[in-house]
Design a protein around this motif. Structure first.
Motif, mmCIF file in Angstrom:
data_model
loop_
_atom_site.group_PDB
_atom_site.id
_atom_site.type_symbol
_atom_site.label_atom_id
_atom_site.label_comp_id
_atom_site.label_asym_id
_atom_site.label_seq_id
_atom_site.Cartn_x
_atom_site.Cartn_y
_atom_site.Cartn_z
ATOM 1 N N PHE A 45 0.800 -1.218 0.000
ATOM 2 C CA PHE A 45 0.000 0.000 0.000
ATOM 3 C C PHE A 45 0.836 1.273 0.000
ATOM 4 N N SER A 46 2.063 1.166 -0.490
ATOM 5 C CA SER A 46 2.865 2.362 -0.751
ATOM 6 C C SER A 46 2.474 2.886 -2.128
ATOM 7 N N LEU A 47 2.457 4.194 -2.277
ATOM 8 C CA LEU A 47 2.248 4.810 -3.581
ATOM 9 C C LEU A 47 3.623 5.010 -4.187
ATOM 10 N N VAL A 48 3.840 4.405 -5.356
ATOM 11 C CA VAL A 48 5.138 4.443 -6.022
ATOM 12 C C VAL A 48 5.051 5.390 -7.215
ATOM 13 N N ILE A 49 5.998 6.303 -7.316
ATOM 14 C CA ILE A 49 6.094 7.221 -8.450
ATOM 15 C C ILE A 49 7.307 6.799 -9.266
ATOM 16 N N VAL A 50 7.093 6.603 -10.580
ATOM 17 C CA VAL A 50 8.191 6.209 -11.466
ATOM 18 C C VAL A 50 8.381 7.263 -12.539
ATOM 19 N N SER A 51 9.638 7.416 -12.956
ATOM 20 C CA SER A 51 9.967 8.367 -14.017
ATOM 21 C C SER A 51 10.226 7.585 -15.301
ATOM 22 N N PRO A 52 9.859 8.176 -16.432
ATOM 23 C CA PRO A 52 10.138 7.502 -17.698
ATOM 24 C C PRO A 52 11.641 7.474 -17.937
ATOM 25 N N GLU A 53 12.207 6.308 -18.008
ATOM 26 C CA GLU A 53 13.656 6.148 -18.152
ATOM 27 C C GLU A 53 13.967 5.187 -19.280
ATOM 28 N N SER A 54 15.042 5.445 -19.988
ATOM 29 C CA SER A 54 15.496 4.510 -21.017
ATOM 30 C C SER A 54 16.786 3.823 -20.599
#
Length: 158
Positions: A45-54
């Motif tokens: 139940f953690s909110l995870v934020i991801v960045s667009p990465e290549s």
């Protein structure tokens, strides 16, 4: 003191809403982690934020989509190896709290992003409200409606 707390709460909610919208407009994605597969780093139940990465490397925590039994799932796991299969780069992933690697390869096109940060327990709000924005808008509008009614009521008494 009450006015200060109300004002502080309103500013916090407004800031959180603006930040969340801005991150999504910039291509960042969010997901609620439902399992313990990444504990102790990421709790359920953690909110995870991801960045667009290549540029994905061994050791990175990524969010990717996998299809199992004709159903799509979003998974947050750590990259433990990178290989080449049939001329394509594939990633082998594993949850930190799991003994074995995932039974599938992750292709580049299935990667949604790389972990930027996680917010423990914030996912409860999002999960039980179906989506964080669906809760923030009613909360803010209810608060503003409450403030409007309070002002009208106070004016009528004076």
């Amino acid at each position: 003191m009450r006015n200060f707390l109300e004002s502080f709460l309103a500013h916090i909610l407004f800031f959180a809403l603006i930040l969340f919208i801005l991150l999504h407009l910039l291509g960042f994605k969010s997901v609620v982690v439902l399992t313990d597969s990444m504990e102790p780093m990421i709790s359920p139940f953690s909110l995870v934020i991801v960045s667009p990465e290549s540029d994905i490397r061994i050791g990175d925590v990524i969010l990717y989509e996998v299809e199992l039994s004709k159903k799509k799932y979003k998974v947050v796991h750590r990259v433990i190896d990178i290989k080449e299969k049939k001329g394509q780069i594939v990633y082998i992933t594993k949850g930190d709290n799991r003994r074995y690697a995932d039974a599938w390869y992750v292709n580049r096109e299935n990667i949604i992003g790389k972990l930027l940060f996680s917010l423990p327990y914030v996912g409860y709000v999002s999960y039980y409200g179906a989506h964080l924005l669906s809760l923030i808008y009613p909360l803010v509008s209810t608060y503003l409606f409450y403030r409007l009614l309070l002002r009208v009521w106070v004016k009528n008494e004076a």
